[in-house]
Design an enzyme around this catalytic site. Sequence first.
Site, short mmCIF file in Angstrom:
data_model
loop_
_atom_site.label_atom_id
_atom_site.label_comp_id
_atom_site.label_asym_id
_atom_site.label_seq_id
_atom_site.Cartn_x
_atom_site.Cartn_y
_atom_site.Cartn_z
N GLU A 164 24.96 -51.66 17.61
CA GLU A 164 23.95 -50.61 18.31
C GLU A 164 24.55 -49.35 17.79
O GLU A 164 25.54 -48.89 17.63
CB GLU A 164 24.20 -50.69 19.78
CG GLU A 164 23.08 -51.52 20.59
CD GLU A 164 21.95 -50.66 20.57
OE1 GLU A 164 21.41 -49.94 19.65
OE2 GLU A 164 21.01 -50.89 21.40
N ASP A 165 23.24 -48.38 17.71
CA ASP A 165 23.87 -46.96 17.44
C ASP A 165 24.22 -46.40 18.60
O ASP A 165 25.08 -45.44 18.51
CB ASP A 165 22.47 -46.21 16.85
CG ASP A 165 21.10 -46.39 17.75
OD1 ASP A 165 21.17 -47.50 18.38
OD2 ASP A 165 20.40 -45.69 17.82
N PHE B 90 21.68 -34.61 24.25
CA PHE B 90 20.85 -35.35 23.11
C PHE B 90 21.12 -35.05 21.77
O PHE B 90 21.29 -34.16 21.28
CB PHE B 90 19.26 -34.61 23.39
CG PHE B 90 18.14 -35.34 22.69
CD1 PHE B 90 17.55 -36.52 23.43
CD2 PHE B 90 18.05 -35.31 21.40
CE1 PHE B 90 16.56 -37.40 22.72
CE2 PHE B 90 16.91 -36.14 20.58
CZ PHE B 90 16.27 -37.19 21.46
N LYS C 227 14.71 -48.97 15.60
CA LYS C 227 14.99 -48.44 14.26
C LYS C 227 16.51 -47.87 14.34
O LYS C 227 17.10 -47.65 13.02
CB LYS C 227 14.33 -47.51 13.85
CG LYS C 227 12.95 -47.82 14.07
CD LYS C 227 11.73 -46.66 13.51
CE LYS C 227 10.19 -47.10 13.93
NZ LYS C 227 9.27 -46.08 13.72
N ARG D 27 16.53 -38.78 11.40
CA ARG D 27 17.15 -40.22 11.07
C ARG D 27 18.13 -40.30 9.99
O ARG D 27 19.17 -40.91 9.98
CB ARG D 27 16.11 -41.40 11.22
CG ARG D 27 15.47 -41.55 12.49
CD ARG D 27 14.86 -43.11 12.51
NE ARG D 27 13.79 -43.29 13.48
CZ ARG D 27 14.04 -43.61 14.83
NH1 ARG D 27 15.30 -43.87 15.16
NH2 ARG D 27 13.18 -43.95 15.56
C1 PRP Z 1 17.79 -46.32 21.50
C2 PRP Z 1 19.22 -46.96 21.08
C3 PRP Z 1 19.27 -48.09 21.98
C4 PRP Z 1 18.55 -47.57 23.48
C5 PRP Z 1 19.93 -46.95 24.13
O1 PRP Z 1 16.58 -46.76 21.16
O2 PRP Z 1 18.68 -47.40 19.61
O3 PRP Z 1 18.67 -49.14 21.55
O4 PRP Z 1 17.83 -46.25 23.14
O5 PRP Z 1 19.26 -46.46 25.14
P1 PRP Z 1 19.85 -47.18 26.65
O6 PRP Z 1 21.46 -47.32 26.81
O7 PRP Z 1 19.79 -45.88 27.73
O8 PRP Z 1 19.09 -48.25 27.07
P2 PRP Z 1 15.24 -46.02 21.10
O9 PRP Z 1 14.46 -46.56 22.51
O10 PRP Z 1 15.38 -44.58 21.08
O11 PRP Z 1 14.43 -46.52 19.97
P3 PRP Z 1 14.94 -46.54 18.23
O12 PRP Z 1 16.35 -46.85 17.95
O13 PRP Z 1 13.63 -46.83 17.65
O14 PRP Z 1 15.00 -44.85 18.09
#
Ligand code: PRP
Length: 209
Positions: free
Chosen positions: A120-121, A173, A64, A186
């Site tokens: 990507e976020d 974080f 999300k 969010r």
């Molecule tokens: C977050 C973010 C990326 C990923 C990055 O998603 O949106 O997709 O983590 O982490 P990495 O580089 O260590 O793989 P999350 O799993 O928190 O889900 P969300 O977007 O639904 O909060």
Amino acid sequence: MTHHEDNDTDTEQPAPAIPDETRADGVARVLIPERDIQHEVQAIARELDGEYRDDRPLLIGVLKGAASFLVDVMKHMTIPVEIDFMAISSYGASTTSSGVVRILKDLDQEIVGRRIIIIEDIVDSGLTLQYLLDLLRRREPKDIRVVALLKKNKPNAVDVQVDRVAFEIPDEFVVGYGLDYAEIYRNLPYVAVLDPEVYSEASVKAEPE
Ligand code: PRP
């Protein structure tokens, strides 16, 4: 908590200068203010407008976290553009990603020959993105570009393709502008560092009675 609301007049009053830092419980400090995010969002939208003018690119967001960023970039683009979303989930309950993911929602469409822009976020370990890129490349799009709002400064992150980063951040974080802690925060318009007390309170609450 006092809260001033405008009454129903159409007179435009300047927004009161409330510092970002005071806006949300649990926020230790604002890392990236809303105006800086919006400045970068507009710059990225202009770049994409210029580079994909006749290509009708497909913006792909991973739910999300990327939702806010993708929608804001899209809104500032002026060329024809499509959007799609994927939902993926890490295997296991680990808070750090393992890179092994399960697709909960796939794209609605074929991407063969398309120009893809992954929005990507955050790129943290890079494992999620690495998995996603491998998956999408096998579907033979024309090309894939990766645009990330945040990239953590992590020496041990995997070396993954990221073409445009809005903000490099320290390994803390962060929440806000799409990013959550336990599904909240969010909706903050800025990116913030969470007060560590939020985690400790949560762990106390999680104790069985
Ligand atoms: C977050 C973010 C990326 C990923 C990055 O998603 O949106 O997709 O983590 O982490 P990495 O580089 O260590 O793989 P999350 O799993 O928190 O889900 P969300 O977007 O639904 O909060």
